[in-house]
Design a protein around this motif. Sequence first.
Motif, PDB file in Angstrom:
ATOM      1  N   LEU A   1       0.771  -1.315  -0.208  1.00  0.00           N
ATOM      2  CA  LEU A   1      -0.111  -0.147  -0.046  1.00  0.00           C
ATOM      3  C   LEU A   1       1.021   1.215  -0.039  1.00  0.00           C
ATOM      4  O   LEU A   1       1.930   1.011   0.994  1.00  0.00           O
ATOM      5  CB  LEU A   1      -1.311  -0.123   1.151  1.00  0.00           C
ATOM      6  CG  LEU A   1      -2.212  -1.435   0.797  1.00  0.00           C
ATOM      7  CD1 LEU A   1      -2.845  -1.192   2.088  1.00  0.00           C
ATOM      8  CD2 LEU A   1      -2.889  -0.900   0.385  1.00  0.00           C
TER       9      LEU A   1
ATOM     10  N   THR B   1       3.007   4.360   0.624  1.00  0.00           N
ATOM     11  CA  THR B   1       3.068   4.821   1.960  1.00  0.00           C
ATOM     12  C   THR B   1       3.119   6.747   2.306  1.00  0.00           C
ATOM     13  O   THR B   1       3.091   7.240   2.973  1.00  0.00           O
ATOM     14  CB  THR B   1       3.995   4.151   3.076  1.00  0.00           C
ATOM     15  OG1 THR B   1       5.220   4.913   2.328  1.00  0.00           O
ATOM     16  CG2 THR B   1       4.074   2.664   3.090  1.00  0.00           C
TER      17      THR B   1
ATOM     18  N   ALA C   1      -1.102   8.259  -1.385  1.00  0.00           N
ATOM     19  CA  ALA C   1      -1.095   7.242   0.248  1.00  0.00           C
ATOM     20  C   ALA C   1      -2.805   7.695   0.188  1.00  0.00           C
ATOM     21  O   ALA C   1      -3.815   6.643   0.498  1.00  0.00           O
ATOM     22  CB  ALA C   1      -0.212   7.755   1.094  1.00  0.00           C
ATOM     23  N   SER C   2      -3.298   9.248   0.275  1.00  0.00           N
ATOM     24  CA  SER C   2      -4.608   9.249   0.825  1.00  0.00           C
ATOM     25  C   SER C   2      -5.879   8.603  -0.166  1.00  0.00           C
ATOM     26  O   SER C   2      -6.716   8.468   0.546  1.00  0.00           O
ATOM     27  CB  SER C   2      -4.212  11.214   0.634  1.00  0.00           C
ATOM     28  OG  SER C   2      -3.840  11.293  -0.798  1.00  0.00           O
TER      29      SER C   2
ATOM     30  N   GLU D   1      -5.943   5.098   1.375  1.00  0.00           N
ATOM     31  CA  GLU D   1      -6.261   4.787   1.977  1.00  0.00           C
ATOM     32  C   GLU D   1      -8.510   5.234   1.788  1.00  0.00           C
ATOM     33  O   GLU D   1      -9.064   3.953   2.701  1.00  0.00           O
ATOM     34  CB  GLU D   1      -6.202   6.298   3.020  1.00  0.00           C
ATOM     35  CG  GLU D   1      -4.602   5.723   3.775  1.00  0.00           C
ATOM     36  CD  GLU D   1      -4.354   7.029   4.689  1.00  0.00           C
ATOM     37  OE1 GLU D   1      -4.428   8.058   4.256  1.00  0.00           O
ATOM     38  OE2 GLU D   1      -3.149   7.005   4.729  1.00  0.00           O
TER      39      GLU D   1
ATOM     40  N   ARG E   1      -9.124   2.214   0.197  1.00  0.00           N
ATOM     41  CA  ARG E   1      -9.340   1.422   1.532  1.00  0.00           C
ATOM     42  C   ARG E   1     -10.719   1.160   2.619  1.00  0.00           C
ATOM     43  O   ARG E   1     -11.045   0.372   3.177  1.00  0.00           O
ATOM     44  CB  ARG E   1      -7.705   0.748   1.517  1.00  0.00           C
ATOM     45  CG  ARG E   1      -6.936   0.222   1.005  1.00  0.00           C
ATOM     46  CD  ARG E   1      -6.409  -1.000   0.451  1.00  0.00           C
ATOM     47  NE  ARG E   1      -6.708  -1.855   2.386  1.00  0.00           N
ATOM     48  CZ  ARG E   1      -6.661  -2.791   2.314  1.00  0.00           C
ATOM     49  NH1 ARG E   1      -7.608  -3.864   0.766  1.00  0.00           N
ATOM     50  NH2 ARG E   1      -5.924  -3.292   3.118  1.00  0.00           N
ATOM     51  N   TRP E   2     -10.412   2.773   2.954  1.00  0.00           N
ATOM     52  CA  TRP E   2     -11.896   2.588   3.921  1.00  0.00           C
ATOM     53  C   TRP E   2     -12.564   2.409   3.507  1.00  0.00           C
ATOM     54  O   TRP E   2     -14.006   1.434   3.902  1.00  0.00           O
ATOM     55  CB  TRP E   2     -11.567   4.007   4.550  1.00  0.00           C
ATOM     56  CG  TRP E   2     -13.051   4.771   4.982  1.00  0.00           C
ATOM     57  CD1 TRP E   2     -13.125   4.241   6.661  1.00  0.00           C
ATOM     58  CD2 TRP E   2     -14.570   4.410   5.651  1.00  0.00           C
ATOM     59  NE1 TRP E   2     -14.023   4.611   7.147  1.00  0.00           N
ATOM     60  CE2 TRP E   2     -14.905   4.915   6.578  1.00  0.00           C
ATOM     61  CE3 TRP E   2     -15.326   5.002   3.979  1.00  0.00           C
ATOM     62  CZ2 TRP E   2     -15.818   5.371   6.504  1.00  0.00           C
ATOM     63  CZ3 TRP E   2     -16.509   4.655   4.970  1.00  0.00           C
ATOM     64  CH2 TRP E   2     -17.106   5.564   5.727  1.00  0.00           C
TER      65      TRP E   2
ATOM     66  N   TYR F   1     -16.472  10.083   5.283  1.00  0.00           N
ATOM     67  CA  TYR F   1     -14.768  10.109   5.658  1.00  0.00           C
ATOM     68  C   TYR F   1     -14.586  10.763   5.500  1.00  0.00           C
ATOM     69  O   TYR F   1     -14.833  11.734   4.511  1.00  0.00           O
ATOM     70  CB  TYR F   1     -14.376   8.597   4.708  1.00  0.00           C
ATOM     71  CG  TYR F   1     -12.932   8.172   4.790  1.00  0.00           C
ATOM     72  CD1 TYR F   1     -12.190   8.169   5.812  1.00  0.00           C
ATOM     73  CD2 TYR F   1     -12.196   8.946   4.067  1.00  0.00           C
ATOM     74  CE1 TYR F   1     -10.621   7.444   5.496  1.00  0.00           C
ATOM     75  CE2 TYR F   1     -10.927   8.582   3.817  1.00  0.00           C
ATOM     76  CZ  TYR F   1     -10.170   8.603   4.685  1.00  0.00           C
ATOM     77  OH  TYR F   1      -8.867   8.323   4.450  1.00  0.00           O
TER      78      TYR F   1
ATOM     79  N   THR G   1     -10.776  13.502   5.089  1.00  0.00           N
ATOM     80  CA  THR G   1      -9.461  14.357   5.134  1.00  0.00           C
ATOM     81  C   THR G   1      -9.168  15.584   4.698  1.00  0.00           C
ATOM     82  O   THR G   1     -10.393  15.796   3.993  1.00  0.00           O
ATOM     83  CB  THR G   1      -8.393  13.311   4.667  1.00  0.00           C
ATOM     84  OG1 THR G   1      -8.800  13.203   3.218  1.00  0.00           O
ATOM     85  CG2 THR G   1      -8.583  11.959   5.281  1.00  0.00           C
TER      86      THR G   1
END
Length: 774
Positions: free
Chosen positions: A167, A169, A624-625, A628, A631-632, A749, A751
């Motif tokens: 995944l 990073t 990565a964001s 993520e 994947r959520w 979700y 960010t």
Amino acid sequence: MTALATGAAPGPTAARPRPGPVRWAPALVGYAVVAAALLATGTPPVALARWSGYALLAVLLPGTLVYRSLRRRPHTLVEDLAMGAAVGLVLELAAWAVTVGLGAPGWLRLWPLAVVLPFAAVPGLRRHWRPTGYARVPAGWAWSVTAVLAGFTLYLVESFLRVNPVLPTEEGQAQYIDLAFQLSIAGAATHQMPPQVPQVAGEPLHYHWFGFAHLAASSLVSGVDLPTVFFRLAVPALCALAVVLVAVVGWRITGRPYAGVAAAVLMFTVGEFGYENGLRQLFGTQVTFIVWGSPSMTYSWVLLLPLLAALGEIVGRARGVTVPPLGRGAWALAAGFLAASTGAKASSVPVVLAALGLVAVVLAVARRRLPRAVLAAAGLTLAAQLFATAVLFAFVSHGVTVEPLAGLRGYVDDAVDRPAAVTGLLWLVVLVAFLLNLQLRLAGAVAVLRYRRWRPEPVQVFLLGGALAGPAVYLLVAHPGSSNQYFLRAGFTFGVILSAWGWAEVVDRAGLARRGRLLLVGAAACFAVLLTAYQWRFPASGPTQGYGAVLPLLVWAAVLALLALLVALCWPALVGRWPGLAGRGGAVLLTGVLVAGAPGLVLDAAAARTYPNGGAYAVVPMPASRVEAARWVRAHSAPGDVLATNVHCWRVVDDRWCDARSFWLSGYAERSVLVEGWAFVPRMVGLPGGPYAAFWDPDRLRANDAAFTAPTEAGLADLRDRYGVRWLVVDRSVELESPDLPELADLRYDTTRMAVYRLRWSAAGGPAGRDGGG
């Protein structure tokens, strides 16, 4: 080349198994090397243990039992296990189709019982648990195969595993452009049979997707997360199996154990000749890069290689081969491997069909009667091709067109106004460069033909037919993404066995004793090291376009030819000094020719330390964001949920042209997306504009985008009820969502960069989609 075993294989009755620990040492060392490479590159130990258990109990065990029941007499234990693993993959594919097709993928874990229980309960099948009569595998053969496997695993570490985290990073992570697309197909295959195009929900996937079904099945059975399977476990395991299969099939067809090892070396140690330090690939690659850039190719090899063994029996074994025949089981094996090959890679079955066609013609002319067995095998292969064309690919061409020499035209630029004679000379020069670059490793095939006085045996004609068909199709057809190269790679599996056969015969006729063979191998290894050191220190450079791009390769070939000429001139003096060299010049020359491409593998791996993601291949950002957020969504949604996103392009050119190769959401969420990137949808491939072609359903795209920029209750309800959309995934770096959206959907979700909204229940009072744990 490798440590050579002596002579032909001993017969089954001559073998005495060595003590257990010694007998299994090469296999244990091979597994330890692969395991160490995986652990060193971040593979969770638990995942490695679970996946190893899956490979052993859900592929190797049932496949080996079935293979033993089909072949007539045992040859070696390593052959039973390697061929059995390939049979296990065929059986796994059928089990996956049944369980996932019935909507019960969880039951897939139990499929090995369908094989194990009958073999445990039926008296006539119990003997296959502990067969007797195995021939002893020469220690040199076993350790040489292990060395090839270990060397190629180190290549994978540098070129693929080290530069591709499971995944991402960091926000600046780069990834080869096809990987997320391939991951998305595997994700779809965890709950769809047949899988649909993940980037456009509901669109049929007319594609060779069987390899991705294998990835899905291995994740479902082992319980290992799919990205870990995809970016870590599957590729090294498939490559290791392919290495052993080349050696096993080469031994079975030729009757010479060391010919099988030589074939493995030619395929997985010697690289493309004239490789230019990873800066460009000229005409493409046969093995380097493609084993991880297109894992479906590797998957197709582990089905194609045992298919060659089965068909080699059917067309006619070579005289003098002491390997026990497969017997009538060859037909069942051929049928199974053909069926699995239809959707493993579109290039496999056509090359096999061409090879069988050549055998049929040659035998009909030579014997003046129709070869019934060959025609029956060709009919079986033709049926497999018709099934693939009509059912799997639905007659979609994927942009393949008949355009002779299209793969070479860019180096000639025949549109330039120049004399016809000059243009013809350039075509000849480029064709020679192509043959040297990609086909030099097959030079040993000439020795086979020469020693048979140009009247090869049927199985040799079969191998020659495949070796010629691959590059012939490559030169005959064109594809906008250069996918015609895959025909060449399919033919390469035929060619390495035939070339190794020729090399083995040259060495045999030279009358070298064991010490002489070891000296030949040692000299070849030293020559390969010197070539690699020189090309590392002085990498080739030159123009990247036109015929100038092939000049460094031709200059390097000329230098090596002059070196060979110098050695030939000095050979009488060398024979006078060392009489043991008399009559061995041909063996030395052919060995030198075959290892001339040895620097390719090393230089391709070294390129990964300079260039992103293993070399100058198309890469895309994989922040990565984004991953993520995807994947959520996977963790909080149901497999049947459809997503919508505001990301369709991985880049925009001139604020007008959208490069629609965006696959990150469907790849890492393992869910279908209403409209993500559409460039790889089968109906779009080959259209004018390439990845910049517009989406074919503007109404769907307009409704999708309005959900983010101008959402309304009616518009979101339409997405939910008409298309099954359950989640909206926003990348705010592309465009901020409308301030009205939080009033119309639930923000789940959030960010700085990413947001995920869940659409609300329908007006009828029930959920529009099932929430897997929101």
